[in-house]
Design an enzyme around this catalytic site. Structure first.
Site, PDB file in Angstrom:
ATOM      1  N   GLY A  27       2.384 -64.685 132.239  1.00  0.00           N
ATOM      2  CA  GLY A  27       2.277 -65.858 133.083  1.00  0.00           C
ATOM      3  C   GLY A  27       1.648 -67.044 132.388  1.00  0.00           C
ATOM      4  N   VAL A  31       3.909 -64.079 123.379  1.00  0.00           N
ATOM      5  CA  VAL A  31       3.361 -63.469 122.173  1.00  0.00           C
ATOM      6  C   VAL A  31       4.505 -63.225 121.195  1.00  0.00           C
ATOM      7  CG1 VAL A  31       2.043 -61.560 121.205  1.00  0.00           C
ATOM      8  CG2 VAL A  31       1.525 -62.388 123.499  1.00  0.00           C
ATOM      9  N   ASP A 143     -10.833 -57.524 133.144  1.00  0.00           N
ATOM     10  CA  ASP A 143      -9.422 -57.249 133.434  1.00  0.00           C
ATOM     11  C   ASP A 143      -8.960 -55.981 132.719  1.00  0.00           C
ATOM     12  OD1 ASP A 143      -6.264 -59.033 133.095  1.00  0.00           O
ATOM     13  OD2 ASP A 143      -6.999 -57.710 134.674  1.00  0.00           O
TER      14      ASP A 143
END
Length: 734
Positions: A27, A31, A143
């Site tokens: 989002g 990469v 996270d």
């Protein structure tokens, strides 16, 4: 870095990192695998999306990039993905990171389904080892989830994505109050109080370990609101509830990590790592081999449907929920599948309807004097499916009235099976006449009644519109009721996929004529229409590239922002083509999401500058300002100084455009010729030599011998004067 980086391999960033291929896209960033040409090694480059780099919240996303780089760089541990470099290129932030060749834990979970204790504990220990270094450095990851746990080719864990990480002293989850992270692994205190601590990382690790061993998460729901509610208000069940036979010490340690109260967990990963190291030597050898069979890893709901474990990301939540306070607790015990009994009853007596003959509730049955249950079952004139039951212990009661002139009234206190038979026969004969005809042609037998969907709240005596309820659930109800129906599916911006947009008839309790072939028409939502930006929208040789606004409309976009006064001049992008667009080519979003487009107005009109009489440097500066391409030629000039513009191909003031070509003539100065020494030569030879060079010759003197005694010029000499006339060389002849 431009959008081209997503389209072409071989792009070189900062003259050092050559893009090889795209690895993944999320989002916030994409990469890429790249080659560090300076050190000749593979690296991973994380590049911020163009729409974020150019968006109104650019500073927040740039801060997150910098935070990820600083957080990872401050931790020295082999179980942390290292960050090598960071920078900005073409207004887009990027990170250069260690390239980990392998898979993430989510992929490994999908492959294995369940892990044996040995594998799960090894991943747990290495994850805690990496987090211990982070916690010692004062960094909370915030996270932790299988997607951020990489497993390299050697099978070793490396933790990535410190984009949400913050210093342990900055305990608030976010300044805006928005919940970030994945709902399936968020600690209760993060959800309820926006408190981010090292214990929160441990809770996520515990949930991840629970999932590895059981093949599913302890809390499962497709609704993120329900999921976070359960995290806050329910204790995580012991792993033994899913893995019967697992060693109690392992279950106790996982329970220690997933305790709802953060004070009951370890203080940080350093302490948790120490505890697991103390536990490992105490485990018997057979404990390490325990593994739940993969086919036993799924659990079922009340109706026996298999629930597939699926982590629910906070991005699935509505904006209102994500930005607001704690979610309103939903009914976690609700069931969308109504029982057959409830479906039939809702069909016969929907909310707000006034049935002619209500169904009498069946009282508790009691045996008669002979020990036999004596029950009479009578078809109600209102509906042949409804049941009126009278047992032999019931007191006499008056039956409810019916609008039918042949309405049946049954009073009975039955004591003997023979009486039961007689009464049944009598009742049936009484009903079988005019009542049956009325029921079939005009009464309830002539129509279907639209039932009330499960989960839809209706107010008595008010119309109750059927909308935004589960179609899968409601379809079962109308099938049970035997109602014919047709289904169409449409996109909807405000009704979720699989839920009802509208029905015809539209309200609960409405009637459908059984005899006229009526059907219930149902419109079911396909969810929000998605639109994809044409991949060739930047290619000015294609139809989409030549008319991008039409291409976006054709693709289904309905919120396109373009202002003529916002378009820009360009020497490289043809008029009408895209200069910039807020979405990437090929990106798929909701059709109503905003798309901002800036188009090219082509080359800008400019006036030809007046450069005649100016030096070449002065002229070049004016040509550069006007973005004109100039070609210079040089000529001799007897009247214009060397290096000064003699003339141009376009007159001063003529309208041109950026990129137009013009020609300019630069003076080389007056032309010269080298006059040799002519002394001693004959007058005629000297004259021929000078005239051959372009000079005019004048002679003087006695001219007895005809030999040159003197000459007025020698060496490099101008051929012409400022009027363009040949230079006169005087020879003295003796």
């Amino acid at each position: 870095m431009g959008d081209s980086i997503t389209q072409a391999e071989g792009t070189v960033i900062e003259g050092r990192y050559r893009i090889v291929r795209r690895i993944a896209s999320g989002g916030m960033a994409t990469v890429f695998l790249a080659l560090d040409q300076r050190l000749d090694r593979n690296v991973a480059i994380k590049v911020m999306h163009a729409q974020l780099a150019n968006g109104p919240h650019r500073d927040q996303f740039v801060e997150r990039f910098h935070r990820e780089a600083k957080s990872a760089a401050s931790i020295a541990n082999p179980h942390i993905v290292q960050v090598y470099d960071t920078g900005e290129y073409d207004d887009r932030e990027y990170l250069v990171m260690e390239y980990v060749h392998g898979v993430n834990l989510r992929e490994e979970m999908s492959r294995r389904v369940t892990f044996d204790v040995r594998s799960a504990i090894r991943i747990l220990v290495e994850t805690l080892d990496g987090l211990a270094s982070a916690h010692q450095a004062g960094v909370v990851h915030r996270d932790i989830k299988p997607e951020n746990i990489l497993i390299n080719d050697r099978g070793r864990v490396q933790i990535t994505d410190f984009g949400l990480a913050k210093a342990a002293s900055q305990s608030t989850l976010s300044s805006t109050g928005m919940l970030l992270g994945t709902a399936s692994y968020l600690a209760p205190e993060l959800i309820e109080s926006n408190i981010s601590t090292t214990q929160g990382d441990l809770y996520s690790v515990g949930m991840m370990t629970w999932e590895m061993l059981a093949g599913r998460l302890p809390f499962i729901s497709d609704n993120p609101v329900t999921l976070v509610f359960r995290h806050v208000h329910e204790d995580v069940p012991s792993i033994t509830t899913a893995c019967d036979g697992i060693h109690p010490a392992i279950a106790e340690f996982i329970g220690h990590l997933t305790a709802r109260d953060p004070q009951k967990r370890a203080r940080d990963a350093v302490e948790a790592f120490s505890l697991i190291r103390e536990l490992i030597p105490r485990l018997p050898s057979d404990a390490w081999n325990y593994r739940l069979a993969p086919d036993q890893s799924s659990d079922g709901d009340a109706d026996g449907a298999i629930l597939k474990p699926r982590p629910v990301d906070m991005a699935d939540m509505t904006e209102e929920t994500a930005q607001g306070g704690p979610p309103t607790p939903p009914d976690v015990h609700s069931n969308d599948v109504p029982s057959v009994t409830s479906a039939v009853q809702s069909t016969i007596h929907p909310t707000g309807s006034n049935p002619t003959v209500p169904v009498a509730p069946a009282p508790e049955q009691s045996p008669d004097a002979s020990g036999q249950q004596a029950t009479i079952v009578v078809e109600s004139p209102d509906d042949p499916m409804s049941l009126a039951s009278i047992t032999d212990d019931d007191p006499p009661r008056e039956e409810p009235r019916t609008a039918s002139p042949m309405g049946a009234r049954v009073r009975a206190v039955l004591r003997h099976p023979i009486i039961i038979t007689v009464v049944i026969a009598s009742a049936l004969l009484a009903i079988a006449g005019g009542t049956a005809a009325w029921w079939y042609l005009q009464g309830p037998g002539s129509y279907w009644t639209i039932p009330q969907p499960a989960g839809l709240s209706c107010v008595q005596n008010r119309e109750c519109t059927i909308r935004d309820v589960s179609w899968a659930s409601y379809e079962k109800s109308i099938k049970v009721a035997g109602i014919p129906y047709s289904v169409t599916r449409k996109f909807s911006d405000d009704v979720s996929e699989g839920r009802i947009i509208s029905t015809s008839p539209a309200t609960v309790g409405a009637h459908l004529n059984r005899r006229g072939g009526d059907t219930l028409s149902v419109v079911v939502s396909k969810g929000v229409r998605l639109s994809t930006v044409p991949k060739d929208i930047l290619d000015t040789t294609t139809a989409n590239g030549k008319d991008p606004l039409a291409a976006l409309k054709k693709a289904g976009f309905t919120n396109i922002t373009h202002h003529d006064d916002g378009d820009s001049w360009s020497t490289t992008v043809p008029k009408g083509a895209v200069v910039s667009i807020s979405l990437d080519p090929g990106e798929t979003v909701k059709h109503s999401d905003p798309v901002t487009v800036i188009l090219s107005k082509g080359p800008m009109p400019v006036n030809m500058p007046d450069v005649v009489g100016k030096t070449q440097d002065q002229a070049q500066s004016e040509f550069d300002d006007a973005k004109l391409t100039v070609t210079y030629t040089k000529e001799y000039s007897d009247s214009v100084k060397k290096g000064v513009i003699i003339s141009t191909s376009q007159a001063a003031g003529v309208e041109l455009h950026w990129g137009d070509s013009v020609e300019a003539v630069v003076s080389k100065g007056p032309e010269t010729a080298v006059i040799p020494s002519l002394v001693g030569k004959s007058a005629s030879d000297a004259t021929n030599t000078l005239e051959g060079l372009g000079f005019s010759v004048k002679t003087q003197g006695l001219n007895i011998l005809g030999l040159v005694q003197q000459q007025s010029a020698k060496g490099a000499t101008r051929l012409r004067d400022t009027d363009g006339k040949a230079t006169v060389v005087t020879l003295t002849v003796v």
